[in-house]
Design a protein around this motif. Structure first.
Motif, PDB file in Angstrom:
ATOM      1  N   SER A   1      38.669  -9.664   3.249  1.00 19.80           N
ATOM      2  CA  SER A   1      37.981  -8.891   2.428  1.00 19.80           C
ATOM      3  C   SER A   1      37.230  -7.496   3.110  1.00 19.80           C
ATOM      4  CB  SER A   1      36.927  -9.473   1.659  1.00 19.80           C
ATOM      5  OG  SER A   1      35.913  -8.801   0.870  1.00 19.80           O
ATOM      6  N   LYS A   2      36.587  -8.001   4.556  1.00 19.69           N
ATOM      7  CA  LYS A   2      35.883  -7.027   5.172  1.00 19.69           C
ATOM      8  C   LYS A   2      37.129  -6.001   5.735  1.00 19.69           C
ATOM      9  CE  LYS A   2      33.200  -6.692   9.510  1.00 19.69           C
ATOM     10  NZ  LYS A   2      32.419  -7.634  10.341  1.00 19.69           N
ATOM     11  N   ALA A   3      38.298  -6.419   6.382  1.00 18.28           N
ATOM     12  CA  ALA A   3      39.320  -5.683   6.697  1.00 18.28           C
ATOM     13  C   ALA A   3      39.657  -4.604   5.833  1.00 18.28           C
ATOM     14  CB  ALA A   3      40.388  -6.408   7.498  1.00 18.28           C
ATOM     15  N   LEU A   4      39.886  -5.057   4.628  1.00 12.99           N
ATOM     16  CA  LEU A   4      40.741  -4.183   3.762  1.00 12.99           C
ATOM     17  C   LEU A   4      39.476  -3.436   2.678  1.00 12.99           C
ATOM     18  CD1 LEU A   4      43.903  -6.081   2.645  1.00 12.99           C
ATOM     19  CD2 LEU A   4      43.599  -4.337   4.356  1.00 12.99           C
ATOM     20  N   HIS A   5      38.215  -3.750   2.874  1.00 12.32           N
ATOM     21  CA  HIS A   5      37.324  -3.192   1.982  1.00 12.32           C
ATOM     22  C   HIS A   5      37.500  -3.526   0.217  1.00 12.32           C
ATOM     23  CE1 HIS A   5      35.788  -1.126   5.658  1.00 12.32           C
ATOM     24  NE2 HIS A   5      37.187  -0.690   5.731  1.00 12.32           N
ATOM     25  N   ILE A   6      38.040  -4.926   0.067  1.00 10.14           N
ATOM     26  CA  ILE A   6      38.278  -5.179  -1.281  1.00 10.14           C
ATOM     27  C   ILE A   6      37.402  -6.434  -1.539  1.00 10.14           C
ATOM     28  CG2 ILE A   6      40.602  -4.226  -1.208  1.00 10.14           C
ATOM     29  CD1 ILE A   6      41.837  -6.621  -0.802  1.00 10.14           C
ATOM     30  N   ASN A   7      37.436  -6.833  -2.719  1.00  7.12           N
ATOM     31  CA  ASN A   7      36.711  -7.808  -3.312  1.00  7.12           C
ATOM     32  C   ASN A   7      37.779  -9.202  -3.711  1.00  7.12           C
ATOM     33  OD1 ASN A   7      34.036  -6.968  -2.907  1.00  7.12           O
ATOM     34  ND2 ASN A   7      34.113  -5.875  -4.829  1.00  7.12           N
ATOM     35  N   ASN A   8      37.354 -10.303  -3.334  1.00 10.71           N
ATOM     36  CA  ASN A   8      38.270 -11.388  -3.990  1.00 10.71           C
ATOM     37  C   ASN A   8      39.876 -11.352  -3.677  1.00 10.71           C
ATOM     38  OD1 ASN A   8      36.119 -12.780  -5.431  1.00 10.71           O
ATOM     39  ND2 ASN A   8      36.195 -11.223  -6.734  1.00 10.71           N
TER      40      ASN A   8
END
Length: 646
Positions: A332-339
């Motif tokens: 999630s942190k690496a791709l800046h996405i949730n779930n």
């Protein structure tokens, strides 16, 4: 590490995903007809190999990729179609396979088996311990073959991989000449293909479950005639130990899984009401983990978390396993996405795979690798790689009030850079009908949108995913309230200024094909054309077919037993009411809805002097698993819609 050969880009943790370059012209139909590159993904327990069910030329095959030396082995299984994958251990892969055949009376049937192979692709061996009868029968479940016994056409159900026993697994299957559709459990020697019965059929159990030690400790029951009020009366049988008596747990269950650490603890995906429970089968205690529309998420041996369907139709992934939760947070942190959704993880936690789908875009499979410093997050492959990112049509969830006040969700997909004002639309009711559209990349909807047509997917009453009450509201409503919801959705799209009232076609597959034909009959001036793939067209015929299937009683009460009403809502019996062109497509190897349904509709339309085009696909099943069949469907649809929606 280096990237697997499918990779075009490797990312260290923390860098965002780059988008595909722009393409001006819409992709060809073949880009959408391609089979998903990562239909099934499984990582070996030691994290050294990834197994995929992926596209090979025109059909599916098994691919095993080494993550250390980029070596890829593709294992063709034709004419068998590979499905579920499961690692027995780091050196042995198991795969469910399916093949269709034809009974003496010409009706197609399916056969499910299991194959075992080594991680290098060698030593492929069918795990068959009882042959099919010379007088075969079968369906997507189990079918009466000789008139008084059940055919053993389903032999791919793994109960336990028995991690402590080399070369052995537990499988459930029917005994020879079974008079009831309830399986035994066998200890199966994979390479010697010998079996030893370890559990006998008992009390209407249709699915058996083993604890982390490989001891059969629970089962889900279902009996013929137990379907009522839109639900099966399924219950859990459990026992405190192998030598204890069975007892019933007070809950209806769709699925269960044992704890990997406590053999007395099970997790239960319950319904009516929908919830996720933790239960102790030794002392009877229980607690609620989550309420609402929740689905249990498991790996090969245990529950690792659960998915919650939110009000906006997005899915929140909650991992109860600390290792899985840590990997989710990293991705999630690496791709800046949730779930982000994890698909598998090595036993030591050093590698994990994640299938990322943002909005309606095709999914990309990523590898999280902690065996290198710094850790890498690498895209391995993408579904539908020939559909550029900027050509993916936007989708949006909306809702409206049906004529009786019930709120009906709808998924709307609009072409990229759609012009302002009403545009031609395709109304696309889903199959099932106990199913739903979950968003994400729908290859047919995206193809239609790429050609300039909007797509409306109504979640009519009877759809799953909206609670038991919503699903039950479709009980005995084929051609009635369920059909009214589709009609109301179409009129709503016109009233909203989305759809051009003079250029709307209706298309669906399976139950959706039924709804398309029924819509053309009930609303002769609402649609300009109607198309159907593998449609149900005759409800009395569907009931007769159901009576020969194990648990076919689920169709009978959900349809009702009012013969007059069934005839009144069977499209093939009222073809004279259709006033628009019709396209019918059906696979000759469809064992779920036999091609006889389309044959009857074709004859009825011809007798009534209506405009119809019929296409039979000689090798297609109900789910069109081959590229050639998917391409034929898309090409036929495009030609038909261009002729009627211009």
């Amino acid at each position: 590490m280096t990237c697997v050969r499918f990779v075009s880009l490797c990312l260290p943790l923390g860098l965002p995903l780059l988008l595909t370059a722009a393409h001006a012209a819409p992709p060809p139909a073949a880009a959408y007809a391609a089979l998903p590159a990562a239909a099934t993904v499984r990582m070996a327990p030691d994290g050294k190999h990834i197994a995929l069910v992926s596209s090979s030329d025109t059909m599916l095959a098994i691919s095993v990729s080494s993550l250390d030396d980029d070596h890829v082995v593709q294992v063709p299984t034709a004419p068998w179609i590979p499905g579920r994958l499961l690692w027995k251990d780091s050196g042995t892969l198991l795969s469910s396979i399916e093949q269709t055949g034809t009974m003496p009376d010409g009706i197609p049937f399916s056969t499910n088996r299991l194959i075992a192979l080594k991680s290098d692709g060698s030593a492929l061996k069918p795990v068959i311990f009882d042959d099919i009868s010379e007088e075969p029968g079968g369906s997507e479940s189990i079918m009466l073959g000789g008139g008084d016994y059940y055919i053993q056409n389903v032999q791919d159900d793994i109960v336990s991989v028995l991690p402590a026993q080399d070369g052995h697994i537990l499988m459930q299957a029917l005994p020879a000449d079974a008079r009831e559709p309830y399986p035994n459990v066998y200890d199966v020697d994979l390479w010697g293909t010998r079996k030893r019965q370890v559990e006998n059929t008992y009390a209407d159990v249709v699915r058996w479950f083993a604890d982390s030690h490989g001891v059969v400790r629970a089962g889900i029951t279902r009996s013929e005639g137990s379907f009522s009020n839109g639900l099966y009366s399924s219950q859990i049988l459990a026992r405190a130990s192998k030598d204890d008596d069975w007892h019933k747990l007070p809950v209806r269950a769709e699925d269960i899984a044992f704890s990997p650490t406590d053999p007395n603890v099970i997790y239960v995906q319950a319904y009516d009401p929908n919830r996720l429970l933790q239960m102790n089968i030794a002392d009877g205690s229980s607690s609620v983990i989550a309420d609402g529309n929740v689905d249990m998420v498991t790996n090969a041996t245990a529950m690792v978390g659960y998915a919650t369907l939110l009000a906006d139709r997005s899915v929140a992934m909650t991992y109860t396993d600390p290792g899985w939760a840590r990997d989710q947070a990293s991705i999630s942190k690496a791709l800046h996405i949730n779930n982000p959704v994890l698909t598998d993880r090595s036993d030591d936690g050093m590698r994990a795979t994640s299938l990322i789908a943002i909005g309606g875009h095709p999914a990309t499979l990523y590898l999280l690798d902690r065996t290198v410093k710094p850790a890498n997050l690498s895209p391995l492959l993408s579904d539908y790689p020939d559909v550029p990112d900027n050509q993916v049509a936007p989708e949006k969830w909306l809702s409206f009030k049906a004529r009786d006040g019930l709120t009906i969700p709808v998924l709307v997909t609009l072409p990229v850079n759609a012009p302002a004002g009403p545009i031609p639309f395709v109304v696309m009711p889903h199959g099932g009908p106990s199913d739903n559209d979950d968003g994400g990349f729908d290859y047919i909807a995206q193809f239609l949108a790429s050609r300039g047509w909007g797509v409306l997917q109504p979640q009519f009453r009877g759809s799953t995913g909206y609670g038991d009450a919503f699903e039950k509201a479709g009980f005995k409503q084929w051609g009635l309230a369920m059909q009214d919801d589709v009609t109301d959705a179409t009129k709503w799209a016109v009233a909203q200024g989305l759809a051009d009232a003079k250029r709307i076609c209706i298309f669906g597959a399976s139950y959706g094909g039924y709804a398309s034909l029924e819509g053309a009959e009930k609303e002769p001036s609402l649609y300009r054309c109607a198309a159907a793939f593998a449609p149900v067209t005759d409800l009395p015929l569907l009931i007769r077919e159901s009576r020969d299937n194990a648990f076919g009683d689920g169709n009978i009460p959900s349809l009702g037993d009012d013969t007059q009403q069934l005839n009144a809502t069977s499209p093939d019996q009222h073809a004279d009411l259709i006033q628009v062109p019709v396209l019918l497509i059906h696979g000759r190897k469809d064992y779920t809805v036999p091609a006889e349904h389309t044959e009857r509709m074709e004859k009825a339309l011809q007798k009534a002097g209506k405009t119809e085009t019929t296409l039979y696909l000689p090798d297609a099943t109900h789910y069109a698993p081959f590229v050639a069949d998917r391409l034929a469907i898309l090409n036929a649809l495009e030609t038909f819609l261009k002729a009627n929606l211009q």
